[in-house]
Design an enzyme around this catalytic site. Structure first.
Site, short mmCIF file in Angstrom:
data_model
loop_
_atom_site.label_atom_id
_atom_site.label_comp_id
_atom_site.label_asym_id
_atom_site.label_seq_id
_atom_site.Cartn_x
_atom_site.Cartn_y
_atom_site.Cartn_z
N LEU A 174 0.82 -1.20 0.00
CA LEU A 174 0.00 0.00 0.00
C LEU A 174 0.86 1.26 0.00
O LEU A 174 0.66 2.16 -0.82
CB LEU A 174 -0.93 0.00 1.22
CG LEU A 174 -1.82 1.23 1.38
CD1 LEU A 174 -2.76 1.38 0.20
CD2 LEU A 174 -2.61 1.13 2.69
N ALA A 175 1.81 1.35 0.91
CA ALA A 175 2.63 2.56 0.99
C ALA A 175 3.46 2.76 -0.27
O ALA A 175 3.64 3.90 -0.73
CB ALA A 175 3.55 2.50 2.22
N ASP A 176 3.98 1.68 -0.83
CA ASP A 176 4.75 1.79 -2.08
C ASP A 176 3.88 2.34 -3.21
O ASP A 176 4.32 3.20 -3.98
CB ASP A 176 5.30 0.43 -2.48
CG ASP A 176 6.54 0.04 -1.69
OD1 ASP A 176 7.44 0.88 -1.55
OD2 ASP A 176 6.60 -1.09 -1.20
N SER A 177 2.66 1.83 -3.31
CA SER A 177 1.78 2.27 -4.39
C SER A 177 1.38 3.73 -4.21
O SER A 177 1.31 4.49 -5.19
CB SER A 177 0.54 1.38 -4.44
OG SER A 177 0.90 0.05 -4.74
N ALA A 180 4.26 5.78 -5.17
CA ALA A 180 4.40 5.80 -6.64
C ALA A 180 3.48 6.84 -7.25
O ALA A 180 3.88 7.60 -8.15
CB ALA A 180 4.11 4.42 -7.21
#
Length: 403
Positions: A174-177, A180
């Site tokens: 979630l945090a990566d997306s 992004a």
């Protein structure tokens, strides 16, 4: 340098070249999003250590499936940036590119003499997006950083889960997306700034910050009231009924009543209109304070009907509801089908493969997926000769281990 593999002929980012130096996952997802809307993306990987996402998660017949999505619309070049030859090639590419996305620990590019000074000297119009767990400075800057840490430190995990249960992490990146998405926005802002100043700039994206930003006014609540948001499970402190409810066929639905009119419709639907006359029912906070009563009324009615019956009744009443889907439901849903949210593409390894489509629809310059993730280094020779290197020079780089 010619580009025989333009991602989409009329995407709004056509003409931009992006170098994707990043791995796992925020940086590469950002580059994928840019490629979906026309940017030429060149994925740069180490010659002997491919991006770990190629082997991340489930595979079929030895073919990593995550990479097919993450690597879509990207050309693939191998380059050892720590080698003299690799450094020189990257500077040549930077001179002809618009954006570099990287997620090395702070100081790594500088160690290779590829820091901002060298890159901007090669191309003053370059935008360098630096995506790290904690940013380029501060006491945590050199710590290894992953999305899980951002989900923990941002406050997200602390408010997620049941009141009597542990803090809960999401079962996906979630945090990566979110980072992004934020980095893609930052790239667009930096490119627009370049239109005004004529110069590129550095984007310092700390994965902990976009996650913090989306959690609402927690900092302001705490600053002004000393209020710390608790875990409330699927309930809300701002309105009720708001929860997940089990149907008679052992499926689940989610109900939201953020608007007063919706809450009133739900009470009529489930046969409990007397609640509407209660003084506390007139505000979201008042209803939230009586969530037990409201959940019993709504949950009891829903438990007596199948999911299809519940959804149909709520729709007729113009009340907000959604079935809780797993991926099988998503793939079969008529609304997702109408939107073409899941698309099918030819793939040399898998025959055909389905994946999520581009993020949004543009009426005049739509995005497109032209190809799925390609093999490690599959475009190396073509990219290098397109830079003007001779076949002999490419062979020398390969002999030296630079590509």
């Amino acid at each position: 340098m010619t580009n025989p593999h333009q991602a989409t002929a009329n995407g709004p980012l056509t003409g931009l070249r992006v170098l994707d130096l990043a791995t796992l996952f925020a940086g590469p997802i950002c580059a994928t999003m840019l490629g979906d809307f026309g940017a030429e993306v060149i994925k740069i990987e180490h010659p002997r250590r491919p991006d770990p996402s190629r082997g991340h998660g489930p595979s079929k017949d030895g073919v990593g499936l995550w990479w097919k999505t993450l690597g879509r619309n990207k050309r693939n070049l191998t380059l050892d940036l720590s080698s003299p030859g690799g450094r020189e090639v990257l500077l040549k590419l930077a001179a002809e590119s618009d954006v570099i996305v990287e997620n090395f620990r702070p100081g790594t590019l500088e160690k290779w003499n590829l820091g901002w000074d060298e890159l901007s000297a090669a191309n003053p119009r370059l935008v360098l997006a630096r995506v790290t767990g904690f940013g380029q400075f501060g006491p945590y800057a050199r710590r290894p950083g992953f999305g899980t840490l951002a989900e923990a430190m941002s406050g997200f995990a602390a408010i997620t889960g049941q009141p009597d249960g542990p803090p809960t992490l999401p079962p996906f990146g979630l945090a990566d997306s979110i980072a992004a998405l934020a980095t893609s926005y930052a790239v667009m802002a930096a490119l627009r700034g370049r239109d005004t100043t004529g110069r590129g700039q550095v984007i310092d994206m700390a994965i902990i910050e976009p996650m913090l930003a989306i959690l609402g006014p927690q900092a302001t609540w705490y600053d002004q009231l000393g209020y710390v948001q608790p875990r409330t499970g699927n309930r809300s402190t701002n309105n009720a009924p708001r929860n997940t409810y089990r149907t008679s066929d052992d499926k689940w639905v989610a109900v939201s009543t953020s608007a007063q009119s919706i809450a009133e419709r739900v009470m009529h639907l489930v046969g409990r209109p007397e609640f509407i006359d209660e003084d506390w029912f007139a505000t979201g906070a008042g209803r939230a304070a009586h969530a037990d009563e409201l959940d019993a009324a709504v949950g009891g009615w829903i438990a007596g009907h199948t999911r299809d019956e519940v959804v149909s009744a709520f729709e007729k009443a113009e009340a907000a509801i959604a079935p809780i889907y797993d991926v099988r439901d998503v793939m079969a849903d008529e609304q997702y089908t109408a939107l073409n949210s899941i698309t099918e593409l030819p793939d040399p390894d898998l025959g055909t493969v389905k994946m999520q489509n581009v993020l949004f629809r543009l009426s005049e310059t739509p995005g497109a997926i032209q190809w799925t993730g390609r093999p490690h280094g599959s475009d190396t020779d073509e990219i290098l000769t397109g830079l003007g290197l001779s076949e002999a020079e490419v062979a020398d780089l390969r002999e030296a281990g630079a590509v």
